[in-house]
Design an enzyme around this catalytic site. Sequence first.
Site, short mmCIF file in Angstrom:
data_model
loop_
_atom_site.label_atom_id
_atom_site.label_comp_id
_atom_site.label_asym_id
_atom_site.label_seq_id
_atom_site.Cartn_x
_atom_site.Cartn_y
_atom_site.Cartn_z
N GLY A 1 16.44 46.15 -1.07
CA GLY A 1 15.24 45.44 -1.49
C GLY A 1 14.69 45.91 -2.81
N HIS B 1 -9.89 33.61 -11.50
CA HIS B 1 -10.78 33.17 -10.42
C HIS B 1 -12.22 33.52 -10.74
CE1 HIS B 1 -11.79 31.83 -6.43
NE2 HIS B 1 -12.36 32.97 -6.14
N LYS C 1 -21.66 24.05 1.40
CA LYS C 1 -20.79 24.39 2.52
C LYS C 1 -21.06 25.82 2.98
CE LYS C 1 -16.93 26.32 -0.07
NZ LYS C 1 -15.50 26.25 -0.39
N ASP D 1 -11.51 22.70 -9.52
CA ASP D 1 -11.40 24.05 -8.98
C ASP D 1 -10.33 24.80 -9.77
OD1 ASP D 1 -12.03 26.18 -7.36
OD2 ASP D 1 -11.71 25.11 -5.48
#
Length: 327
Positions: free
Chosen positions: A47, A139, A203, A231
């Site tokens: 991995g 964000h 909301k 958004d």
Amino acid sequence: MTKNIEVENRKSLMLFSGRAHPELAEEIATALKTSVTPTTAYDFASGEIYVRFQESVRGSDAFVVQSMTTPINEWVMEALLMVDALKRGSAKRITVVLPFYPYGRQDKKHRGREPISARLIADLFKTAGADRILTVDLHTAQIQGFFDGPVDHLFALPLLAGYVQSKYAGRELTVVAPDSGRVRVAERWADDLGGTPLAFIHKTRDPLVPNQTVANRVVGEVEGRVCIIVDDMIDTGSTICKAADALYDGGAADVVVAATHGVLSDPATERLKNSRISEVVLTNTLPISPEKQLDKLTVLTIAPLVARAIHEVFDDGSVTSLFGGAS
């Protein structure tokens, strides 16, 4: 006797791509009229990730492009290894181009004993050797302060708003923030669209339950209008689908969703497909696999915007002035 040696100081731009979204890196390279530097990258059976650049990077102005899609932790690690390889290969300056900043929603502590993961990502890249970060639509803007160095924060708004304005010219528009936290973004959208009315969805959200929201009521003028929900990203699609239902219940004629990042975690595709949303407009900051493509989905390329920013960084120009002073 001392011999004078003239050293020619020429900068060279080198573009590198991780394996997460090579198509975007190729588009950026085409816009820059350059090519992506060949890189050997593969996973060991254990991995672990191996990377090696096939050309000398000594003295280069290096730009590493990596879109943080799933499996996000693997691509973060690969990008860190690429930065480390560039540092040890004596690159002059290393800029990490993150069209989608990983862990951006974990930018503060809601409760005790939680990490601030967005800060950790910045620390990791700085420690690896990154001198600069270039990203699109964080964000929250405060993430810029997490990195100890320049951060070029680009915005997809002109690209998305330009498309919406052209596609829906002549119709009455209302820009809608899906929650109170997106009102500032919606205000900028309204300005770009010529002063359209604003609305937002009131909301509630349970901070202990991720990706779960309840749309309560619409505040603003929506009846008979094309409502543009704006958004920064679409993840599971729960928020915008519930917002669209609330807008239609409020008399909206059509509902269009415009977002920068198409995370599209399951079951987002199914939700969007079965929703009453007329069109979903995204950029290609993240790859959108064929099985997630929808008839109502429009994907705009972010490559020219990123390429222009890279060119300004390379030329030591002003990214801030290039993008309206918002970077």
